[in-house]
Design an enzyme around this catalytic site. Structure first.
Site, PDB file in Angstrom:
ATOM      1  N   TYR A  67       0.876  -1.169   0.000  1.00  0.00           N
ATOM      2  CA  TYR A  67       0.000   0.000   0.000  1.00  0.00           C
ATOM      3  C   TYR A  67       0.913   1.218   0.000  1.00  0.00           C
ATOM      4  CZ  TYR A  67      -3.548   3.314   1.751  1.00  0.00           C
ATOM      5  OH  TYR A  67      -4.387   4.377   1.924  1.00  0.00           O
ATOM      6  N   ASP A 107      -2.269  -1.367  -3.622  1.00  0.00           N
ATOM      7  CA  ASP A 107      -2.606  -0.007  -4.020  1.00  0.00           C
ATOM      8  C   ASP A 107      -1.297   0.738  -4.218  1.00  0.00           C
ATOM      9  OD1 ASP A 107      -3.420   2.609  -4.330  1.00  0.00           O
ATOM     10  OD2 ASP A 107      -4.790   2.587  -2.624  1.00  0.00           O
TER      11      ASP A 107
END
Length: 171
Positions: A67, A107
């Site tokens: 992330y 992400d």
């Protein structure tokens, strides 16, 4: 949640949470295949306190859930993102890549091409679409990694993020 998946669906779960702010950032991997080893973060204190990465090692590859830090409103965190996080993350991935194949997912907080964002005009200073972030990520891909979606769909306009604040998608 982890007990539900582990018991009902026979998944093993691995979680990495922010130790700095409750409810901030974090990553998880659910898998039915037991890894050889598990590591959390990059072993770099300034990055690892936010729970942004998990690496599972398997016989033939590493699986990395990531992330990536957002550059923040007004790009206030873009220097940290590009000059520190990206630099260290790319070195980490390349170190793994020298041992065996790497699959990384998560992400990545970047839209690298105009077709990756709705109506890109005027959005060059938005987090995830700034020139610095796109250049950094493209440099990473130029080291022999593949953006699998773009490789399979080079011209398809698809995006997975839009912000109501910046009118990131038609109503």
């Amino acid at each position: 949640l982890s007990k539900l998946f582990e018991n009902k669906h026979k998944y093993k779960s691995y979680w990495n949470c922010s130790i700095e702010k409750k409810g901030y950032a974090g990553t998880a991997i659910l898998t039915k295949c037991s890894p050889i080893s598990v590591s959390y973060g990059m072993n770099i204190k300034k990055h690892d306190k936010e729970g942004r990465m998990i690496t599972l090692e398997y016989d033939k590859f590493y699986l990395v859930a990531c992330y990536t830090p957002n550059a923040g409103e007004g790009l206030k965190r873009v220097d940290y993102r590009v000059k520190e996080w990206d630099k260290d993350f790319f070195e980490y991935i390349n170190g793994l890549k020298n041992k065996k194949d790497v699959i990384f997912t998560g992400d990545l907080n970047v839209a690298r091409e105009n077709i990756d964002i709705f109506d890109p005009k005027g959005k060059e200073k938005l987090p995830g679409f700034s020139k610095m972030e796109k250049e950094s990520f493209n440099n990473f891909l130029n080291q022999g990694l593949v953006d699998t979606f773009r490789d399979l769909h080079p011209k398809e306009q698809k995006y997975s993020f839009f912000s109501k604040r910046t009118k990131g998608k038609e109503s």
